[in-house]
Design a protein around this motif. Structure first.
Motif, short mmCIF file in Angstrom:
data_model
loop_
_atom_site.label_atom_id
_atom_site.label_comp_id
_atom_site.label_asym_id
_atom_site.label_seq_id
_atom_site.Cartn_x
_atom_site.Cartn_y
_atom_site.Cartn_z
N ASP A 66 -2.10 4.60 -2.15
CA ASP A 66 -3.05 4.40 -1.58
C ASP A 66 -3.59 3.34 -2.72
OD1 ASP A 66 -5.99 3.38 -1.03
OD2 ASP A 66 -6.26 5.38 -0.08
N ILE A 67 -3.93 2.17 -2.96
CA ILE A 67 -3.44 0.66 -3.10
C ILE A 67 -4.85 -0.02 -3.47
CG2 ILE A 67 -2.91 -0.57 -4.98
CD1 ILE A 67 -1.40 1.90 -4.97
N SER A 68 -5.75 -0.13 -4.07
CA SER A 68 -7.11 -1.00 -3.72
C SER A 68 -7.80 -1.69 -4.78
CB SER A 68 -8.01 -0.08 -2.82
OG SER A 68 -7.95 0.93 -3.78
N SER A 69 -8.71 -2.61 -3.77
CA SER A 69 -9.32 -3.91 -5.42
C SER A 69 -10.44 -3.29 -4.43
CB SER A 69 -8.77 -4.50 -5.13
OG SER A 69 -9.89 -5.39 -5.35
N ASN A 70 -11.40 -3.49 -5.50
CA ASN A 70 -12.91 -3.28 -5.13
C ASN A 70 -13.77 -4.47 -5.65
OD1 ASN A 70 -13.40 -2.17 -8.29
ND2 ASN A 70 -12.57 -0.94 -8.15
N VAL A 71 -13.08 -5.98 -6.19
CA VAL A 71 -13.97 -7.07 -6.52
C VAL A 71 -13.11 -7.74 -5.90
CG1 VAL A 71 -14.94 -7.99 -7.82
CG2 VAL A 71 -15.15 -5.35 -8.76
N ASN A 72 -12.18 -8.05 -7.09
CA ASN A 72 -11.61 -10.00 -6.58
C ASN A 72 -9.72 -9.68 -6.01
OD1 ASN A 72 -13.33 -10.74 -8.67
ND2 ASN A 72 -13.04 -9.25 -10.20
N GLY A 73 -10.17 -8.35 -5.19
CA GLY A 73 -9.02 -8.77 -3.93
C GLY A 73 -7.58 -8.16 -4.36
N LEU A 74 -6.47 -8.36 -3.44
CA LEU A 74 -5.27 -7.21 -4.24
C LEU A 74 -4.40 -8.72 -3.53
CD1 LEU A 74 -4.13 -3.94 -3.44
CD2 LEU A 74 -2.52 -5.92 -1.62
N THR A 75 -3.19 -8.72 -4.21
CA THR A 75 -2.17 -9.84 -3.60
C THR A 75 -0.75 -9.22 -3.32
OG1 THR A 75 -2.14 -10.86 -5.99
CG2 THR A 75 -3.28 -11.78 -4.34
N VAL A 76 -0.21 -9.37 -2.58
CA VAL A 76 1.52 -9.47 -2.66
C VAL A 76 2.53 -10.26 -3.52
CG1 VAL A 76 3.07 -8.00 -1.73
CG2 VAL A 76 1.37 -7.31 -1.18
N GLU A 77 2.52 -10.42 -4.43
CA GLU A 77 3.35 -12.17 -4.33
C GLU A 77 4.88 -11.92 -2.87
OE1 GLU A 77 5.25 -12.92 -8.61
OE2 GLU A 77 6.75 -11.82 -7.99
N PRO A 78 4.60 -13.40 -2.90
CA PRO A 78 5.87 -13.70 -2.53
C PRO A 78 7.53 -13.03 -2.85
CG PRO A 78 4.37 -15.60 -2.46
CD PRO A 78 4.39 -14.72 -3.52
N ASN A 79 8.03 -12.50 -2.05
CA ASN A 79 9.49 -11.45 -2.58
C ASN A 79 9.26 -10.82 -3.42
OD1 ASN A 79 10.89 -13.88 -1.25
ND2 ASN A 79 10.48 -15.49 -2.92
N ALA A 80 7.70 -10.08 -3.05
CA ALA A 80 7.90 -8.87 -3.69
C ALA A 80 8.03 -7.87 -2.21
CB ALA A 80 7.01 -8.82 -4.12
N ASN A 81 8.75 -7.12 -2.05
CA ASN A 81 9.52 -6.29 -1.04
C ASN A 81 9.06 -5.11 -1.53
OD1 ASN A 81 10.34 -8.97 0.83
ND2 ASN A 81 12.43 -9.09 0.07
N ILE A 82 8.23 -4.08 -1.04
CA ILE A 82 8.45 -3.00 -1.22
C ILE A 82 8.81 -1.88 -0.53
CG2 ILE A 82 6.64 -0.99 -1.25
CD1 ILE A 82 4.27 -3.46 -1.73
N LEU A 83 10.15 -0.71 -0.99
CA LEU A 83 10.31 0.05 -0.33
C LEU A 83 10.16 0.90 -0.54
CD1 LEU A 83 13.02 0.62 1.82
CD2 LEU A 83 14.28 0.17 0.04
N LEU A 84 9.83 2.07 0.74
CA LEU A 84 9.32 3.22 0.16
C LEU A 84 10.71 4.19 0.42
CD1 LEU A 84 6.10 3.05 2.05
CD2 LEU A 84 6.12 2.31 -0.56
N LYS A 85 10.90 4.80 -0.92
CA LYS A 85 11.77 5.03 -0.61
C LYS A 85 12.37 6.93 -1.89
CE LYS A 85 16.25 3.61 -0.39
NZ LYS A 85 17.32 3.42 -0.96
N GLN A 86 10.85 8.01 -1.49
CA GLN A 86 10.67 8.69 -2.62
C GLN A 86 12.20 9.56 -2.94
OE1 GLN A 86 8.92 12.80 -0.95
NE2 GLN A 86 8.62 11.29 0.77
N ALA A 87 11.97 9.51 -4.53
CA ALA A 87 12.92 10.63 -4.49
C ALA A 87 12.50 12.24 -4.90
CB ALA A 87 13.42 10.47 -5.98
N ASN A 88 12.92 13.43 -4.63
CA ASN A 88 12.72 14.83 -4.89
C ASN A 88 14.04 15.42 -5.84
OD1 ASN A 88 12.84 13.56 -1.54
ND2 ASN A 88 11.84 15.84 -1.58
N ARG A 89 13.49 16.20 -6.13
CA ARG A 89 13.80 16.97 -6.66
C ARG A 89 15.19 18.51 -5.98
NH1 ARG A 89 8.79 19.15 -10.91
NH2 ARG A 89 9.61 17.57 -13.21
N VAL A 90 16.03 18.54 -6.56
CA VAL A 90 16.90 20.00 -5.83
C VAL A 90 17.92 20.25 -6.48
CG1 VAL A 90 18.49 19.47 -5.18
CG2 VAL A 90 18.38 17.00 -4.97
N LEU A 91 17.59 21.52 -6.53
CA LEU A 91 17.79 22.51 -7.27
C LEU A 91 19.08 22.84 -7.11
CD1 LEU A 91 15.47 25.22 -4.59
CD2 LEU A 91 15.36 24.95 -7.28
N ALA A 92 19.42 23.16 -8.86
CA ALA A 92 20.83 23.88 -9.09
C ALA A 92 22.01 25.26 -8.54
CB ALA A 92 20.66 23.76 -10.71
#
Length: 275
Positions: A215-241
């Motif tokens: 949850d990412i937010s700006s409380n005064v001056n705004g939020l921008t996403v740069e052109p070509n800044a592609n966000i790929l959500l791919k969480q990593a997990n812990r795997v037991l030995a």
């Protein structure tokens, strides 16, 4: 539960470690907070908050110093390898869920939240192996960093130069940040460290620490996403030995695991909120 409120500054000294009971809480409110020493407690909650004060020289800064460790991760509890766990009062209640860390800079104008290089906040989940070998995964916790001064229209910085962990065996934790402005970029951009600056995040930020929700937010001056800044959500997990069933209880499940990106059909969903 430990609570301390003051109009002055609060300092956790650099030669100390604050140890909390499993699932306990530490709540600090002051005109400024400097964490120079470590804090640890399985599944615990740490809340640092600054409020408007008339004490001279205090802006409401919250600083986590270099090389400080705040370890709130869940435990590894192995009843199969340790049948005596059932009688061990120190393990009750079980603290397999990761904790919560909150830094809320709401003091005078200019107060910031600053995680310095080398600092670590860990709210990763633990796990419980029952005596019948059933495995219960603990939930990863939450990290929140908010800089919103008490003065209307004033802005403040959030600096994320530390390391943040929220890994889980099944699902990662939640990361919340709110700053005067936010800029999401493809690559790092060096900016002047002085004055009011946007919080800059690269697209890699969203895949490095195990989080499943942002949850990412700006409380005064705004939020921008740069052109070509592609966000790929791919969480990593812990795997037991492979030999995890024989591993003794520990406060650090990370010693028994590797960090991996699971196949898509095995990964829990991720969520991103920008505002």
């Amino acid at each position: 539960q430990t609570t301390l409120k003051t109009n002055g500054s609060i300092v956790i000294s650099d030669d100390s470690t604050v140890k909390l009971h499993s699932g306990g809480s530490l709540n600090l409110t002051g005109g400024a907070i400097d964490v120079l020493g470590n804090i640890e407690g399985a599944g615990a909650t740490v809340k640092l908050e600054t409020a408007r004060t008339f004490a001279n020289g205090l802006r409401g800064d919250i600083t986590i110093a270099e090389d400080v460790n705040i370890r709130l991760q869940g435990q590894w509890i192995n009843d199969f390898a340790n049948p005596t766990n059932i009688d061990d009062k120190s393990l009750k209640p079980l603290a397999i869920n990761g904790g919560t860390f909150i830094a809320n800079a709401g003091g005078n104008a200019g107060g910031e939240v600053n995680f310095k290089s080398g600092s670590l906040i860990d709210v990763s989940g633990g796990a419980w192996l029952q005596s019948n070998r059933d495995l219960v995964a603990g939930s990863a916790g939450e990290i929140s960093a908010i800089a919103k001064p008490a003065l209307e229209g004033a802005g403040a910085n959030v600096r994320l130069d530390g390391k943040f962990n929220a890994y889980g065996l099944e699902k990662g934790g939640r990361f919340v940040v709110s700053a005067n402005a936010v800029a999401i970029r493809k690559d790092d951009l060096q900016i002047d460290s002085k004055g009011l600056q946007p919080l800059e995040l690269t697209t890699d930020f969203f895949n490095n620490s195990g989080f499943s929700e942002f949850d990412i937010s700006s409380n005064v001056n705004g939020l921008t996403v740069e052109p070509n800044a592609n966000i790929l959500l791919k969480q990593a997990n812990r795997v037991l030995a492979g030999d995890y069933i024989n591993q003794n209880n520990t406060v650090d499940l990370g010693r028994l695991t590797t960090i991996e990106t699971l196949p898509q059909e095995q990964r829990s969903p991720s969520k991103l909120t920008l505002r």
